[in-house]
Design a protein around this motif. Sequence first.
Motif, PDB file in Angstrom:
ATOM      1  N   CYS A  40       0.831  -1.227   0.000  1.00 55.67           N
ATOM      2  CA  CYS A  40       0.000   0.000   0.000  1.00 55.67           C
ATOM      3  C   CYS A  40       0.856   1.264   0.000  1.00 55.67           C
ATOM      4  O   CYS A  40       0.330   2.360  -0.155  1.00 55.67           O
ATOM      5  CB  CYS A  40      -0.994   0.006   1.156  1.00 55.67           C
ATOM      6  SG  CYS A  40      -0.247   0.344   2.771  1.00 55.67           S
ATOM      7  N   LYS A  41       2.170   1.110   0.185  1.00 58.80           N
ATOM      8  CA  LYS A  41       3.142   2.221   0.112  1.00 58.80           C
ATOM      9  C   LYS A  41       3.033   3.208   1.272  1.00 58.80           C
ATOM     10  O   LYS A  41       3.701   4.235   1.273  1.00 58.80           O
ATOM     11  CB  LYS A  41       3.015   3.037  -1.205  1.00 58.80           C
ATOM     12  CG  LYS A  41       2.935   2.222  -2.465  1.00 58.80           C
ATOM     13  CD  LYS A  41       4.269   1.645  -2.804  1.00 58.80           C
ATOM     14  CE  LYS A  41       4.218   0.852  -4.110  1.00 58.80           C
ATOM     15  NZ  LYS A  41       4.993  -0.365  -4.076  1.00 58.80           N
ATOM     16  N   ARG A  42       2.142   2.936   2.220  1.00 58.61           N
ATOM     17  CA  ARG A  42       1.997   3.913   3.303  1.00 58.61           C
ATOM     18  C   ARG A  42       3.021   3.654   4.425  1.00 58.61           C
ATOM     19  O   ARG A  42       3.615   2.581   4.505  1.00 58.61           O
ATOM     20  CB  ARG A  42       0.571   3.877   3.835  1.00 58.61           C
ATOM     21  CG  ARG A  42      -0.413   4.419   2.798  1.00 58.61           C
ATOM     22  CD  ARG A  42      -1.822   4.314   3.277  1.00 58.61           C
ATOM     23  NE  ARG A  42      -2.130   2.962   3.679  1.00 58.61           N
ATOM     24  CZ  ARG A  42      -3.082   2.645   4.542  1.00 58.61           C
ATOM     25  NH1 ARG A  42      -3.833   3.592   5.063  1.00 58.61           N
ATOM     26  NH2 ARG A  42      -3.306   1.390   4.853  1.00 58.61           N
ATOM     27  N   ALA A  43       3.192   4.688   5.263  1.00 53.50           N
ATOM     28  CA  ALA A  43       4.223   4.630   6.318  1.00 53.50           C
ATOM     29  C   ALA A  43       3.581   4.753   7.688  1.00 53.50           C
ATOM     30  O   ALA A  43       2.639   5.529   7.862  1.00 53.50           O
ATOM     31  CB  ALA A  43       5.196   5.791   6.120  1.00 53.50           C
ATOM     32  N   PRO A  44       4.124   4.022   8.693  1.00 56.89           N
ATOM     33  CA  PRO A  44       3.652   4.275  10.060  1.00 56.89           C
ATOM     34  C   PRO A  44       4.063   5.694  10.471  1.00 56.89           C
ATOM     35  O   PRO A  44       5.126   6.172  10.059  1.00 56.89           O
ATOM     36  CB  PRO A  44       4.391   3.239  10.911  1.00 56.89           C
ATOM     37  CG  PRO A  44       5.121   2.339   9.972  1.00 56.89           C
ATOM     38  CD  PRO A  44       5.163   2.982   8.629  1.00 56.89           C
ATOM     39  N   LEU A  45       3.233   6.329  11.299  1.00 59.92           N
ATOM     40  CA  LEU A  45       3.529   7.692  11.766  1.00 59.92           C
ATOM     41  C   LEU A  45       4.927   7.780  12.397  1.00 59.92           C
ATOM     42  O   LEU A  45       5.673   8.734  12.149  1.00 59.92           O
ATOM     43  CB  LEU A  45       2.448   8.115  12.783  1.00 59.92           C
ATOM     44  CG  LEU A  45       2.665   9.438  13.508  1.00 59.92           C
ATOM     45  CD1 LEU A  45       2.742  10.607  12.530  1.00 59.92           C
ATOM     46  CD2 LEU A  45       1.551   9.689  14.529  1.00 59.92           C
ATOM     47  N   ASP A  46       5.296   6.768  13.195  1.00 64.31           N
ATOM     48  CA  ASP A  46       6.615   6.802  13.854  1.00 64.31           C
ATOM     49  C   ASP A  46       7.755   6.895  12.841  1.00 64.31           C
ATOM     50  O   ASP A  46       8.762   7.553  13.092  1.00 64.31           O
ATOM     51  CB  ASP A  46       6.818   5.526  14.691  1.00 64.31           C
ATOM     52  CG  ASP A  46       6.097   5.604  16.030  1.00 64.31           C
ATOM     53  OD1 ASP A  46       5.563   6.678  16.344  1.00 64.31           O
ATOM     54  OD2 ASP A  46       6.086   4.583  16.747  1.00 64.31           O
ATOM     55  N   LEU A  88       0.213   6.364   7.051  1.00 67.81           N
ATOM     56  CA  LEU A  88       0.055   7.615   6.300  1.00 67.81           C
ATOM     57  C   LEU A  88       0.403   7.453   4.828  1.00 67.81           C
ATOM     58  O   LEU A  88       1.429   6.867   4.479  1.00 67.81           O
ATOM     59  CB  LEU A  88       0.953   8.688   6.912  1.00 67.81           C
ATOM     60  CG  LEU A  88       0.666   9.024   8.383  1.00 67.81           C
ATOM     61  CD1 LEU A  88       1.735   9.955   8.937  1.00 67.81           C
ATOM     62  CD2 LEU A  88      -0.717   9.645   8.529  1.00 67.81           C
ATOM     63  N   GLY A  89      -0.448   8.028   3.986  1.00 61.62           N
ATOM     64  CA  GLY A  89      -0.181   8.098   2.555  1.00 61.62           C
ATOM     65  C   GLY A  89       0.529   9.406   2.224  1.00 61.62           C
ATOM     66  O   GLY A  89       0.871  10.190   3.128  1.00 61.62           O
TER      67      GLY A  89
END
Length: 315
Positions: A40-46, A88-89
């Motif tokens: 999905c290419k998204r990242a954890p906030l941390d 996050l995207g």
Amino acid sequence: LLSTIDSLYMACPSCLAEPNLDKAAPWRDLPRTANRCQYCKRAPLDLVMLEALDVLVDYGIRDAGDSLRSVGTPLVEIGYPMAYPPRLGPKSLIVVGDRLTREAAAEMMEIAEIKGVIQSTGIPGVVDHTRGGREGVLLAGCDVRADLVQSVFGDLLIYKNQSRIHIEFSRQGSPKVRIVENLLFRGPFREVVDGYCGPGTLGLVCALAGARRVVLNDIWLPAVENVMMNLEANRDLLGIREIERPERATSMVGDSPVLVGLASGRSQIEVYHGDLRRLFSRVGPTDLCLIDPFPGSDTREAELACQCCHKVVII
Ligand SMILES: C[S@@+](CC[C@H](N)C(=O)[O-])C[C@H]1O[C@@H](n2cnc3c(N)ncnc32)[C@H](O)[C@@H]1O
């Protein structure tokens, strides 16, 4: 947006486990195992905050002893009460920090998820009208984001220029909206003033609940401009047919009320830029007047000015 909000920040089935980094641990001790999801290419906030801290350490603004917390406040683009840390995207996080530079902010914008970087050393807006207003500085990117305001009368998206408007977001949802809902159940209130309206949240909930006339007033011009944006953004939900701009504001901090906006449709919504203490000679008394001040500000004179209304509630 409203129909997808529930899943907007959820991990996908291929996302790796939440890194759950210690927000108080020094940069030198933080593990480097988190990654963007390959699917999905998204990242954890941390991970996004760690990359932002890397930039600040590179620029000498922070050192190896500083923690993730030292970066500042992360504001997701659509504020929504979440029971889990978000994934996050692209362009979905605004960072508000107190010791940043334009160069470092420009570099932070290379992190795909960061939408804007704001330097802020206090609450933006008018905390004490004798001292004027205060703004943060948008160092890079864009400062517009929204909070999803959920009420029993329906949901609104309240947009804000976050460098000019205070942060109003609670993980538990919106306690102020619960207060207003309880009041409205005990109504009916046909005419309502939201005297310290900020970007318009509480008054617009009253309009959703069916108030016939809603007067939104704020002394701070950026707040009133955000109300106008929120009338447009929530036009269908609020049943607005037409929006006019009868008068022009001439200063950042208002005094005598100026009618900057007038929306007609299911309700009549009037938007004033001015000092609440001078509002009622222009708009007349109403059934309900809401005053939602910053904590610790002196509202005695404003409360006196509202005594002509049937009910005055300090939120
Ligand atoms: C806590 S904020 C309101 C938040 C808003 N109810 C919301 O839900 O987003 C307080 C607001 O009061 C405004 N304010 C302060 N003094 C005022 C005055 N004398 N007349 C009108 N507005 C005032 C500030 O500009 C600020 O926007």
